[in-house]
Design a protein around this motif. Structure first.
Motif, PDB file in Angstrom:
ATOM      1  N   ASP A 141       0.837  -1.208   0.000  1.00 18.08           N
ATOM      2  CA  ASP A 141       0.000   0.000   0.000  1.00 18.08           C
ATOM      3  C   ASP A 141       0.871   1.256   0.000  1.00 18.08           C
ATOM      4  OD1 ASP A 141      -1.930  -1.881   0.229  1.00 18.08           O
ATOM      5  OD2 ASP A 141      -2.962  -0.977   1.940  1.00 18.08           O
ATOM      6  N   ASP A 142       1.929   1.217   0.823  1.00 19.09           N
ATOM      7  CA  ASP A 142       2.839   2.367   0.873  1.00 19.09           C
ATOM      8  C   ASP A 142       3.504   2.587  -0.478  1.00 19.09           C
ATOM      9  OD1 ASP A 142       2.228   2.608   3.516  1.00 19.09           O
ATOM     10  OD2 ASP A 142       4.030   1.565   4.231  1.00 19.09           O
TER      11      ASP A 142
ATOM     12  N   VAL B  79       2.342   1.758  -3.392  1.00 22.76           N
ATOM     13  CA  VAL B  79       1.351   2.305  -4.335  1.00 22.76           C
ATOM     14  C   VAL B  79       1.187   3.808  -4.113  1.00 22.76           C
ATOM     15  CG1 VAL B  79      -1.093   2.316  -4.961  1.00 22.76           C
ATOM     16  CG2 VAL B  79       0.101   0.146  -4.629  1.00 22.76           C
ATOM     17  N   GLN B  80       1.065   4.194  -2.852  1.00 21.87           N
ATOM     18  CA  GLN B  80       0.895   5.628  -2.565  1.00 21.87           C
ATOM     19  C   GLN B  80       2.099   6.423  -3.048  1.00 21.87           C
ATOM     20  OE1 GLN B  80      -0.505   6.789   1.367  1.00 21.87           O
ATOM     21  NE2 GLN B  80       0.884   8.537   1.355  1.00 21.87           N
TER      22      GLN B  80
ATOM     23  N   TYR C 278       1.987   6.819  -6.800  1.00 29.60           N
ATOM     24  CA  TYR C 278       1.037   7.823  -7.267  1.00 29.60           C
ATOM     25  C   TYR C 278       1.536   9.242  -6.980  1.00 29.60           C
ATOM     26  CZ  TYR C 278      -2.698   4.900  -9.047  1.00 29.60           C
ATOM     27  OH  TYR C 278      -3.421   4.053  -9.833  1.00 29.60           O
ATOM     28  N   LEU C 279       2.155   9.422  -5.821  1.00 27.26           N
ATOM     29  CA  LEU C 279       2.661  10.771  -5.504  1.00 27.26           C
ATOM     30  C   LEU C 279       3.783  11.164  -6.459  1.00 27.26           C
ATOM     31  CD1 LEU C 279       2.656  10.784  -1.591  1.00 27.26           C
ATOM     32  CD2 LEU C 279       1.182  12.065  -3.149  1.00 27.26           C
TER      33      LEU C 279
ATOM     34  N   LEU D   9      -7.621   1.633  -0.385  1.00 27.50           N
ATOM     35  CA  LEU D   9      -6.390   2.165  -0.967  1.00 27.50           C
ATOM     36  C   LEU D   9      -6.676   3.339  -1.913  1.00 27.50           C
ATOM     37  CD1 LEU D   9      -3.357   1.996  -1.131  1.00 27.50           C
ATOM     38  CD2 LEU D   9      -3.572   0.243  -2.899  1.00 27.50           C
TER      39      LEU D   9
ATOM     40  N   ARG E 181      -7.088   6.382   0.080  1.00 29.67           N
ATOM     41  CA  ARG E 181      -5.804   6.811   0.650  1.00 29.67           C
ATOM     42  C   ARG E 181      -4.971   7.543  -0.405  1.00 29.67           C
ATOM     43  NH1 ARG E 181      -1.176   2.729   3.104  1.00 29.67           N
ATOM     44  NH2 ARG E 181       0.505   4.223   2.929  1.00 29.67           N
ATOM     45  N   VAL E 182      -4.927   6.968  -1.615  1.00 32.08           N
ATOM     46  CA  VAL E 182      -4.151   7.587  -2.690  1.00 32.08           C
ATOM     47  C   VAL E 182      -4.753   8.939  -3.055  1.00 32.08           C
ATOM     48  CG1 VAL E 182      -3.614   7.398  -5.145  1.00 32.08           C
ATOM     49  CG2 VAL E 182      -3.228   5.448  -3.622  1.00 32.08           C
TER      50      VAL E 182
END
Lengths: 185, 223
Positions: free
Chosen positions: A39-40, A42-43, A46-47, B59, B62-63
Motif C-alpha cells: 500500500d505504501d 502504491v501511494q 502515485y505521488l 487504498l 488513501r491515494v
C-alpha cells in the motif's frame, strides 16, 4: 497531455490514473521488499507520478505507472539493502524431473501466501516479467516498455520464471509422482 | 536459453503463425523436454494468475487523499515563495536605510563630538585685522565624557578657528590620519569641519583643509 486537460491538475491526474490502481497494486505487492508495504509503495508511486504528471505525454498511463512503481521499489530495496532471497538457477533446475498432473493439482491447491513466497524467490528480472504479465496483466510489449528491454527478452525471462515458479511450488509439497499425459495435445 | 527454449517461448506467446504453431504442436507429442517445459510454463502462469487480486478498497481513498494533500502543498508553495521574497526585500530595504542613516565615520567620543558641535557654531569671519591670531569672544568651558574642555574662537589670516584645550588627552579616532607621514599630529574631517590635533590635549577646528589648518595652528599660542 496535461496542458490540454481542464480542471484542477490533481483531478485530471486522478481521473487518468486511478482506473489502473488494481494493476499497480498487483505490481507493488510483488515488487515491494515486504508485501505488507505494498500500500505504501502504491501511494508513493502515485505521488511521484503526480509530481511528474506534466511530463507524461499520455501514452499508456498504465505502463507509465508500473515503470514508476518498479523504480520506486528498486530504490526502496536498495535503501533497505534487502532483497528477496533468490533461487540460484541450479537449485530450481536440480529439482528432479518435471511436473505431472498430481503436482499441478497440488499447485492449484496451494494458497496465495505459498505462491507469493515462491515468487519472491525468483531472480528479479524473471519475477518482474512474471508479475507484470501474469499477475498484473500487462502484455509482453508493455512489459518490455516498462522494463526497457526487448520484447523477446521479456518472453524468455517470463518463460524461465514461470517454469522455476512451478518447480518451486511443486517442491513445496510432497508430491507423489504419477504418470500420464494429462493435457497433452 | 537455447534455440529450443526460445522457440518455445515464442510459441507460448502465440507469436508463431498458424502453420508453424501446428507443426510445433506435433513436435510436442514426441518431444518430452518441450512438453515438460510447456506444462511448467502453464503451471507457473496459472499459479501467478492466482495472485491477481484487486487493490484493497480503502487504498483508492488513501491515494486520492495523499494526492490532494500534495496538490495543496504545491499550491501553497508559490505563496510561501512570494512571502519569503517579500521578507527578503524588506530586510534588504531596512539594511539599506540603516546603512544610509549611519554616519560614514565611527561614533566619536563625547569630547570630539563637543568640539565638532562648537565648530559648527563658529561666527562668520570678520574683516581682516592685525596679523597674528586674535581671540573672538570669550573662552568657555565644557565638560564632555569626563574631560574638561576650554574652547576659544580665534580669527587668523581671515579664517575663524576653534581652539580647544583639554585636561586629558584626546583619543585619536579610528579614521584620523597623520598630517605628515610618521608624525604624531593627526587630522580628520567631520561634517565639513577639519579637526587638527597638534598634540594630545589640543584640538584646532576650522572649515579648511588639514594642511592649511596645521599651518595656521602653528601660529596659535600654546595652552
Amino acid at each position: 497531455m496535461n496542458g490540454d486537460a481542464s480542471g484542477p491538475p490533481h483531478r485530471t491526474f486522478l481521473d487518468a490514473t486511478l482506473p489502473h490502481l488494481d494493476a499497480i497494486y498487483r505490481v507493488a505487492r510483488h515488487a515491494a521488499a515486504d508485501p505488507a508495504q505494498a500500500d505504501d509503495l502504491v501511494q508513493e508511486t502515485y505521488l511521484r507520478a503526480f509530481t511528474h504528471f506534466d511530463q507524461h505525454r499520455g501514452e499508456n498511463t498504465r505502463a507509465w505507472l508500473a515503470a514508476i512503481c518498479l523504480n520506486v521499489a528498486r530504490s526502496q530495496l536498495r535503501r533497505a539493502a534487502r532483497r528477496p532471497v533468490e533461487v540460484p538457477a541450479s537449485e530450481a533446475g536440480d529439482l528432479a524431473g518435471g511436473l505431472d498432473e498430481v503436482a499441478e493439482r497440488v499447485i492449484a491447491a496451494l494458497d496465495r501466501a505459498e505462491i507469493e513466497a515462491a515468487l519472491a524467490r525468483l531472480p528479479a528480472e524473471q519475477r518482474y516479467c512474471v508479475v507484470l504479465m501474469d499477475v498484473a496483466g500487462y502484455t509482453a510489449r508493455e512489459a518490455a516498455q516498462i522494463l526497457g528491454c526487448p520484447r523477446g527478452t521479456v518472453l524468455a525471462r517470463a518463460h524461465r520464471g514461470r517454469r522455476k515458479l512451478a518447480r518451486l511450488l511443486a517442491g513445496t509439497e510432497a508430491c507423489h509422482r504419477a504418470g500420464g499425459d494429462y493435457g497433452r495435445p | 536459453m537455447d534455440g529450443h527454449d526460445r522457440r518455445l517461448a515464442v510459441f507460448l506467446a502465440g507469436d508463431l503463425d498458424d502453420a508453424t504453431a501446428a507443426g510445433f504442436d506435433e513436435h510436442l507429442i514426441s518431444c518430452e523436454r518441450c512438453w515438460q517445459a510447456v506444462r511448467e510454463d502453464r503451471a507457473g502462469r496459472a499459479a501467478a494468475a492466482r495472485l491477481r487480486q484487486p487493490a484493497p478498497t480503502e487504498l483508492a481513498s488513501r491515494v486520492r487523499l495523499a494526492v490532494e494533500q500534495a496538490n495543496g502543498r504545491r499550491r501553497r508553495q508559490p505563496a510561501r515563495l512570494v512571502l519569503a521574497a517579500c521578507v527578503l526585500l524588506l530586510a534588504t530595504a531596512v539594511a539599506a536605510v540603516l546603512a544610509l542613516a549611519r554616519p560614514d565615520w565611527p561614533v566619536d567620543s563625547p569630547a570630539i563630538a563637543a568640539v565638532v558641535t562648537a565648530a559648527h557654531r563658529m561666527p562668520a569671519p570678520s574683516a581682516a585685522s592685525a596679523p597674528g591670531p586674535a581671540a573672538s569672544g570669550q573662552p568657555w568651558t565644557v565638560l564632555a565624557g569626563g574631560s574638561h574642555l576650554r574652547l576659544q574662537y580665534y580669527l587668523l589670516d581671515g579664517v575663524e578657528l576653534l581652539v580647544v584645550h583639554a585636561d586629558r588627552p584626546f583619543a585619536m579616532p579610528e579614521d584620523a590620519r597623520p598630517v605628515a607621514a610618521g608624525a604624531m599630529p593627526w587630522a580628520l574631517t567631520r561634517d565639513g569641519v577639519t579637526l587638527y590635533c597638534p598634540h594630545d590635549t589640543m584640538l584646532v577646528a576650522a572649515a579648511i583643509p588639514a594642511e592649511r589648518l596645521a599651518a595656521l595652528a602653528r601660529q596659535l599660542p600654546e595652552g
